[in-house]
Design a protein around this motif. Structure first.
Motif, PDB file in Angstrom:
ATOM      1  N   UNK A 136      -0.894  -0.336 -10.399  1.00 16.19           N
ATOM      2  CA  UNK A 136      -2.274  -0.334 -10.777  1.00 16.19           C
ATOM      3  C   UNK A 136      -3.084  -1.566 -10.192  1.00 16.19           C
ATOM      4  N   UNK A 137      -4.136  -1.107  -9.748  1.00 18.84           N
ATOM      5  CA  UNK A 137      -4.983  -2.608  -9.010  1.00 18.84           C
ATOM      6  C   UNK A 137      -5.373  -2.123  -7.736  1.00 18.84           C
ATOM      7  N   UNK A 138      -6.141  -2.875  -7.121  1.00 13.32           N
ATOM      8  CA  UNK A 138      -6.728  -2.624  -5.699  1.00 13.32           C
ATOM      9  C   UNK A 138      -6.410  -3.402  -4.664  1.00 13.32           C
ATOM     10  N   UNK A 139      -5.274  -4.131  -4.825  1.00 13.02           N
ATOM     11  CA  UNK A 139      -4.780  -4.941  -3.881  1.00 13.02           C
ATOM     12  C   UNK A 139      -3.415  -4.184  -3.146  1.00 13.02           C
ATOM     13  N   UNK A 140      -3.762  -2.824  -2.684  1.00 11.87           N
ATOM     14  CA  UNK A 140      -2.971  -2.121  -2.136  1.00 11.87           C
ATOM     15  C   UNK A 140      -1.929  -2.571  -1.020  1.00 11.87           C
ATOM     16  N   UNK A 141      -2.750  -3.333  -0.230  1.00  8.57           N
ATOM     17  CA  UNK A 141      -1.632  -3.741   0.903  1.00  8.57           C
ATOM     18  C   UNK A 141      -0.491  -4.601   0.180  1.00  8.57           C
ATOM     19  N   UNK A 142      -0.905  -5.509  -0.763  1.00  8.43           N
ATOM     20  CA  UNK A 142       0.356  -6.231  -1.523  1.00  8.43           C
ATOM     21  C   UNK A 142       1.280  -5.204  -1.818  1.00  8.43           C
ATOM     22  N   UNK A 143       0.986  -4.354  -2.609  1.00  9.38           N
ATOM     23  CA  UNK A 143       1.853  -3.285  -3.268  1.00  9.38           C
ATOM     24  C   UNK A 143       2.641  -2.556  -2.320  1.00  9.38           C
ATOM     25  N   UNK A 144       1.923  -2.245  -1.151  1.00 11.84           N
ATOM     26  CA  UNK A 144       2.521  -1.302  -0.166  1.00 11.84           C
ATOM     27  C   UNK A 144       3.787  -2.350   0.383  1.00 11.84           C
ATOM     28  N   UNK A 145       3.555  -3.471   0.479  1.00 18.48           N
ATOM     29  CA  UNK A 145       4.506  -4.426   0.960  1.00 18.48           C
ATOM     30  C   UNK A 145       5.741  -4.616   0.231  1.00 18.48           C
ATOM     31  N   UNK A 146       5.527  -4.526  -1.152  1.00 15.70           N
ATOM     32  CA  UNK A 146       6.349  -4.719  -2.061  1.00 15.70           C
ATOM     33  C   UNK A 146       7.338  -3.377  -2.288  1.00 15.70           C
ATOM     34  N   UNK A 147       6.846  -2.236  -1.804  1.00 20.37           N
ATOM     35  CA  UNK A 147       7.516  -1.001  -1.532  1.00 20.37           C
ATOM     36  C   UNK A 147       6.962  -0.023  -2.587  1.00 20.37           C
ATOM     37  N   UNK A 148       5.699  -0.133  -3.115  1.00 18.26           N
ATOM     38  CA  UNK A 148       5.073   0.948  -3.721  1.00 18.26           C
ATOM     39  C   UNK A 148       4.757   1.940  -2.871  1.00 18.26           C
ATOM     40  N   UNK A 149       4.457   3.185  -3.413  1.00 17.14           N
ATOM     41  CA  UNK A 149       3.911   4.186  -2.603  1.00 17.14           C
ATOM     42  C   UNK A 149       3.021   5.170  -3.230  1.00 17.14           C
ATOM     43  N   UNK A 150       2.824   4.755  -4.577  1.00 18.84           N
ATOM     44  CA  UNK A 150       1.911   5.468  -5.513  1.00 18.84           C
ATOM     45  C   UNK A 150       0.794   4.396  -6.129  1.00 18.84           C
ATOM     46  N   UNK A 151      -0.517   4.669  -6.127  1.00 18.56           N
ATOM     47  CA  UNK A 151      -1.451   3.751  -6.319  1.00 18.56           C
ATOM     48  C   UNK A 151      -2.449   4.135  -7.341  1.00 18.56           C
ATOM     49  N   UNK A 152      -2.682   3.361  -8.402  1.00 18.83           N
ATOM     50  CA  UNK A 152      -3.868   3.888  -9.176  1.00 18.83           C
ATOM     51  C   UNK A 152      -5.031   2.822  -8.930  1.00 18.83           C
ATOM     52  N   UNK A 153      -6.250   3.251  -8.504  1.00 15.40           N
ATOM     53  CA  UNK A 153      -7.289   2.352  -8.122  1.00 15.40           C
ATOM     54  C   UNK A 153      -8.387   2.226  -9.303  1.00 15.40           C
ATOM     55  N   UNK A 154      -8.753   0.793  -9.808  1.00 11.92           N
ATOM     56  CA  UNK A 154      -9.627   0.590 -10.559  1.00 11.92           C
ATOM     57  C   UNK A 154     -10.932   0.753 -10.049  1.00 11.92           C
ATOM     58  N   UNK A 155     -11.617   1.646 -10.719  1.00 16.76           N
ATOM     59  CA  UNK A 155     -13.116   1.792 -10.046  1.00 16.76           C
ATOM     60  C   UNK A 155     -14.158   1.952 -11.290  1.00 16.76           C
ATOM     61  N   UNK A 156     -15.548   1.529 -11.004  1.00 18.10           N
ATOM     62  CA  UNK A 156     -16.383   1.409 -12.075  1.00 18.10           C
ATOM     63  C   UNK A 156     -17.761   2.007 -11.744  1.00 18.10           C
ATOM     64  N   UNK A 157     -18.368   2.644 -12.268  1.00 21.81           N
ATOM     65  CA  UNK A 157     -19.453   3.315 -11.983  1.00 21.81           C
ATOM     66  C   UNK A 157     -20.878   2.402 -11.819  1.00 21.81           C
ATOM     67  N   UNK A 158     -21.588   2.577 -10.615  1.00 23.03           N
ATOM     68  CA  UNK A 158     -22.751   1.513 -10.463  1.00 23.03           C
ATOM     69  C   UNK A 158     -23.917   2.199 -10.682  1.00 23.03           C
ATOM     70  N   UNK A 159     -23.578   3.567 -11.428  1.00 29.11           N
ATOM     71  CA  UNK A 159     -24.785   4.340 -11.932  1.00 29.11           C
ATOM     72  C   UNK A 159     -25.719   4.839 -10.504  1.00 29.11           C
ATOM     73  N   UNK A 160     -25.079   4.956  -9.368  1.00 29.31           N
ATOM     74  CA  UNK A 160     -25.338   5.308  -8.376  1.00 29.31           C
ATOM     75  C   UNK A 160     -24.691   6.124  -7.663  1.00 29.31           C
ATOM     76  N   UNK A 161     -24.506   7.277  -7.906  1.00 29.43           N
ATOM     77  CA  UNK A 161     -23.517   8.451  -7.707  1.00 29.43           C
ATOM     78  C   UNK A 161     -23.182   8.535  -6.174  1.00 29.43           C
ATOM     79  N   UNK A 162     -24.176   8.583  -5.379  1.00 24.30           N
ATOM     80  CA  UNK A 162     -23.901   8.705  -3.890  1.00 24.30           C
ATOM     81  C   UNK A 162     -23.106   7.206  -3.368  1.00 24.30           C
TER      82      UNK A 162
END
Length: 357
Positions: A136-162
């Motif tokens: 879990x987190x947004x540093x996917x490159x680091x996680x992938x180098x460690x060997x992770x293959x599943x990722x949960x990204x942290x996202x927040x609404x900006x209240x601008x849907x598009x």
């Protein structure tokens, strides 16, 4: 086993803690037993507020208790829950109870020399030796180098849907293109969406193979909303980490709120509360522990009583190191799979400085 003393501290964290966490993050509880060489360690949220709840009330209900069976542990949990009702039924009180409950399970396992996974599930044929994970987190490159293959990204609404939709499409496609071994991607919006926004986003992202949306709105809105799982265009819905009263899961079940339940074992009341949640589900709703890749969730996953998928927040090495703990539970991590050492308790103890040793 007799509980002779309880200590609790709120350590100083070097890691960056945001919003509510700086003063209310994880405490560490130590229970002493009548065997001077055996201690139990647990953790829970709530910071100094939880420390005060334990020192000012709950510890008096536990000290001098004799614990000779798992039933005795459950009885203590019930008493702590009942006696904290005037200020509890969730929140800080449940976080404090979690820390005590986990410390007692840790001590009991060591005292009676039985791994926690065996205490939870006696039939060893149901035990798991290889634990699936996601980072879990947004540093996917680091996680992938460690060997992770599943990722949960942290996202927040900006209240601008598009804007949000375009950002997510670009980010998710970028991950899959750059890291070809990626399997599942999940999105955690930390209560920043609402029901309408979630349904709309599911339609816009339906062709990106998103496994689940998580924590899309507040627990109050989710528990009082008619189920909308069938409107999410094949994307599943997960939640429950902020439901700190186990009875909330009865409401979830009745309302068909989520596809996956995600209680946090260090917030909802410890193992004793989690076993109640498992009974409420009765196999209907898969339970994927929030932060289940920490030492306190791993025995539950090993037991086979919850789903084989361990969340690890912001990992930075293959030992799954933790700032305040010596984590000795991990034997090996490779290609997204954790293999664990054989150990009693939770296989982890606080760093030596924690209790001024």
């Amino acid at each position: 086993m007799k509980i002779t003393k309880i200590e609790v501290v709120y350590p100083s964290y070097k890691a960056s803690l945001r919003t509510w966490r700086p003063n209310l993050w994880q405490i560490i509880t130590r229970v002493h037993t009548d065997n001077s060489k055996i201690f139990g360690y647990g953790t829970g949220g709530g910071g100094l507020a939880s420390v005060n709840v334990i020192k000012g009330h709950l510890s008096d209900l536990v000290i001098n208790k004799n614990i000779e069976s798992l039933g005795d542990i459950k009885t203590i949990f019930e008493e702590l829950y009942k006696e904290s009702i005037p200020y509890g039924r969730g929140g800080i009180a449940s976080m404090a109870i979690s820390s005590i409950d986990l410390a007692i399970w840790d001590a009991y396992s060591k005292y009676y020399e039985t791994p926690i996974k065996n205490l939870i599930e006696e039939n060893t044929k149901n035990h798991l030796s290889k634990i699936k994970t996601y980072a879990t987190g947004n540093d996917v490159e680091i996680y992938n180098k460690l060997g992770f293959i599943n990722y949960k990204l942290s996202v927040r609404s900006s209240e601008d849907f598009k804007k949000d939709k375009d950002t997510l499409v670009k980010e998710i496609n970028g991950i899959r293109n750059k890291f070809q071994n990626t399997q599942n991607i999940m999105l955690d919006s930390y209560m920043s969406w609402d029901i309408e926004y979630t349904i709309k986003m599911s339609k816009s992202l339906s062709d990106l193979d998103i496994y689940w949306f998580e924590d899309v709105s507040t627990p109050d809105q989710m528990l009082n909303t008619k189920s909308f799982l069938s409107e999410l265009n094949g994307i599943l819905l997960a939640g429950g980490e902020h439901d700190l009263n186990y009875e909330n899961f009865s409401i979830m079940k009745h309302n068909n709120t989520y596809n996956f339940w995600q209680p946090d074992i260090t917030w909802c009341g410890g193992i004793s509360a989690l076993l109640k949640i498992i009974l409420i589900s009765n196999g209907k709703y898969p339970i994927i522990l929030h932060r289940g890749g920490e030492p306190w969730g791993l025995p539950l996953i090993q037991s086979g009583k919850v789903e084989n998928l361990a969340e690890i927040h912001s990992p930075y090495d293959k030992k799954i190191s933790m700032e305040q703990w010596n984590n000795n539970s991990v034997m090996n991590f490779d290609k997204g799979i954790l293999e664990l050492n054989n150990y009693l308790g939770f296989g982890s103890e606080p760093k030596e400085r924690i209790f001024n040793e």
